[in-house]
Write a protein that holds these residues in place. Structure first.
Motif: not given
Length: 495
Positions: A420-436
């Protein structure tokens, strides 16, 4: 006893009628106010698709606001805890001022977009932390530990400067966003930049073989240690995410990150088994956990790395601030609670529980459903969470026959929380060029997964305890820097 004419830096509270300093209370309230403001800013930023920038030097994106919330929260906890813990210290105001300055520097670091400013703040962050490590400056062990840490941090900053200079030479960009937007191809210059970047991150996060500064820093006051292990060492993960577009340009770079991370993750766990004091055990645990964070980044899941550093920060801050209550006294010769064979039924229950947890993680996050590095990520998350659950259950008063039946009650909710925390953090990283950026599976990935599984079995079975040579090697690997080891209680010079 030592010379009683010296001024006391630590020890009993002084008997005085004077009022306590106002600065600690003022800074504590200010930090908690900053946390509240950070929450508001996070909500506003995450609900907006526009980029926030200031003078081309600072840029506020999803990572910035997430780290602002986390950093101010940890800092608020440390400030509140220190008001009682550090009471009576002759340099109380200096300690609080340094902790507050560290908070401001980290907040500026995660927001800066300028390469030059980033290096300057990276160096400043290290120097401020070294000051906290050597806070008790009348204690030569603390001064030595601070000097050792300071040299490591200056070296890390120098490597970072080399990396940024190479990136500027390759791209012509002077900002992080400019580097991320540039077309980068694997060249000798880029290789130098990535190598220096990785080394700088390894030093800051205390990965092997650069872990001695962390194990030598036990002279720091406990609140400073909590801030160090919950926040400072996480800088390596933040650095890798900021420059993810660079390190992902070549699969070899990513494999290198996986290898160095796995080495620290596995050896950190083994190093912990030979420690006899609480803070050293926590220090070795941090070395292993930071290695695991690097593995996640090397697999291409930078959002998972940020999730891990946040969850690890909460856990390690709690562990350090409650370290005093964990101290035990045992009679000589009393056998410790070592790993015992669980039998066929126990092994079967553990395996089935792990499979259920893997399915739960895959369904909740979507990672591990494709034939790529997501499979390794899901497997490692399950393995490490399972190990933690077994350790927690093992230290309860439950009968041995019921312990493995209780593991699913701890493990499955833990996996659900992590996902759950992983999903929230991934969606929260708005504007970061590369997350995954999942990578293709290679024999190296398979070897790393097998090494994790083998180490888990070795530790659970207790086989490693039979090798005297291994024990000596692990003890030598965790030896702090000369001059930072306290062998005589009078050397504390407390009274």
């Amino acid at each position: 006893m030592t010379d009683e004419t010296n001024s006391h830096r630590v020890g009993p509270l002084p008997k005085t009628a004077t009022a306590s300093p106002r600065l600690p209370l003022a800074l504590t309230r200010l930090v908690w106010s900053m946390w509240a403001v950070s929450l508001v800013v996070a909500v506003l930023r995450l609900s907006s698709s526009e980029s926030w920038s200031l003078l081309g030097v600072f840029s506020v994106d999803g990572l910035t606001v997430v780290m602002w919330v986390v950093v101010t929260f940890f800092s608020g906890i440390v400030h509140s805890y220190s008001r009682r813990y550090m009471a009576g210290d002759s340099a109380l105001n200096r300690f609080f001022g340094t902790v507050f300055a560290f908070t401001l520097v980290v907040m500026a670091l995660v927001a800066t977009d300028s390469l030059v400013v980033f290096v300057a703040l990276w160096l400043t962050m290290g120097l401020v932390m070294a000051t906290l490590i050597g806070h008790v400056d009348s204690w030569r062990h603390a001064r030595t530990a601070a000097t050792h840490a300071r040299r490591s941090f200056v070296g890390s900053s120098a490597l970072l400067a080399v990396s940024f200079a190479a990136l500027w030479w390759q791209t012509g960009a002077t900002t992080i966003s400019g580097v991320a937007a540039a077309e980068i191809t694997p060249t000798v210059t880029v290789l130098v930049a990535v190598a220096a970047l990785l080394l700088a991150a390894m030093i800051q996060s205390a990965l092997l073989p650069f872990h001695t500064w962390l194990l030598s820093s036990m002279t720091a006051p406990t609140p400073a240690s909590a801030l160090m292990h919950a926040g400072f060492v996480n800088a390596g993960g933040i650095l890798l995410l900021r420059f993810a577009p660079v390190v992902t340009t070549d699969g070899g770079f990513m494999l290198a990150i996986v290898v160095v991370g796995a080495t620290s993750a596995l050896l950190g766990k083994l190093l912990k088994t030979v420690q006899t004091d609480i803070k050293s055990q926590l220090g070795c645990s941090t070395v292993g956990q930071m290695g695991f964070m690097f593995v996640q980044a090397g697999l291409g899941f930078f959002g998972a790395a940020i999730t891990h550093l946040i969850l690890h920060g909460f856990y390690k801050a709690y562990q350090f601030l409650s370290a005093g209550s964990s101290v035990e006294q045992k009679a000589p010769g009393k056998k410790s609670d070592t790993a015992q064979s669980s039998g066929v039924a126990g092994v079967a229950a553990t395996v089935l529980t792990a499979l259920a947890g893997g399915v739960l993680f895959a369904v909740a996050t979507g990672e591990g459903t494709e034939f790529d590095s997501g499979l390794i990520l899901a497997g490692l998350v399950v393995l490490t969470t399972m190990h933690a659950a077994c350790e927690m259950v093992r230290h309860t008063d439950l009968p041995a026959s019921l312990r493995y039946g209780a593991v699913p009650l701890v493990f499955l909710p833990a996996i659900a929380v992590y996902a759950s925390v992983y999903t929230v953090i991934e969606h929260a990283l708005v504007g970061v060029p590369l997350v995954t950026a999942p990578t293709e599976l290679t024999p190296v990935h398979v070897a790393v997964a097998a090494a994790f599984l083998l180490t888990y079995v070795v530790i659970e079975s207790g086989v490693y305890r039979r090798s005297t040579r291994l024990y000596v090697a692990l003890v030598n690997a965790t030896r702090p820097a000369p001059g930072t080891i306290v062998t005589n209680r009078e050397e504390y010079n407390e009274y």
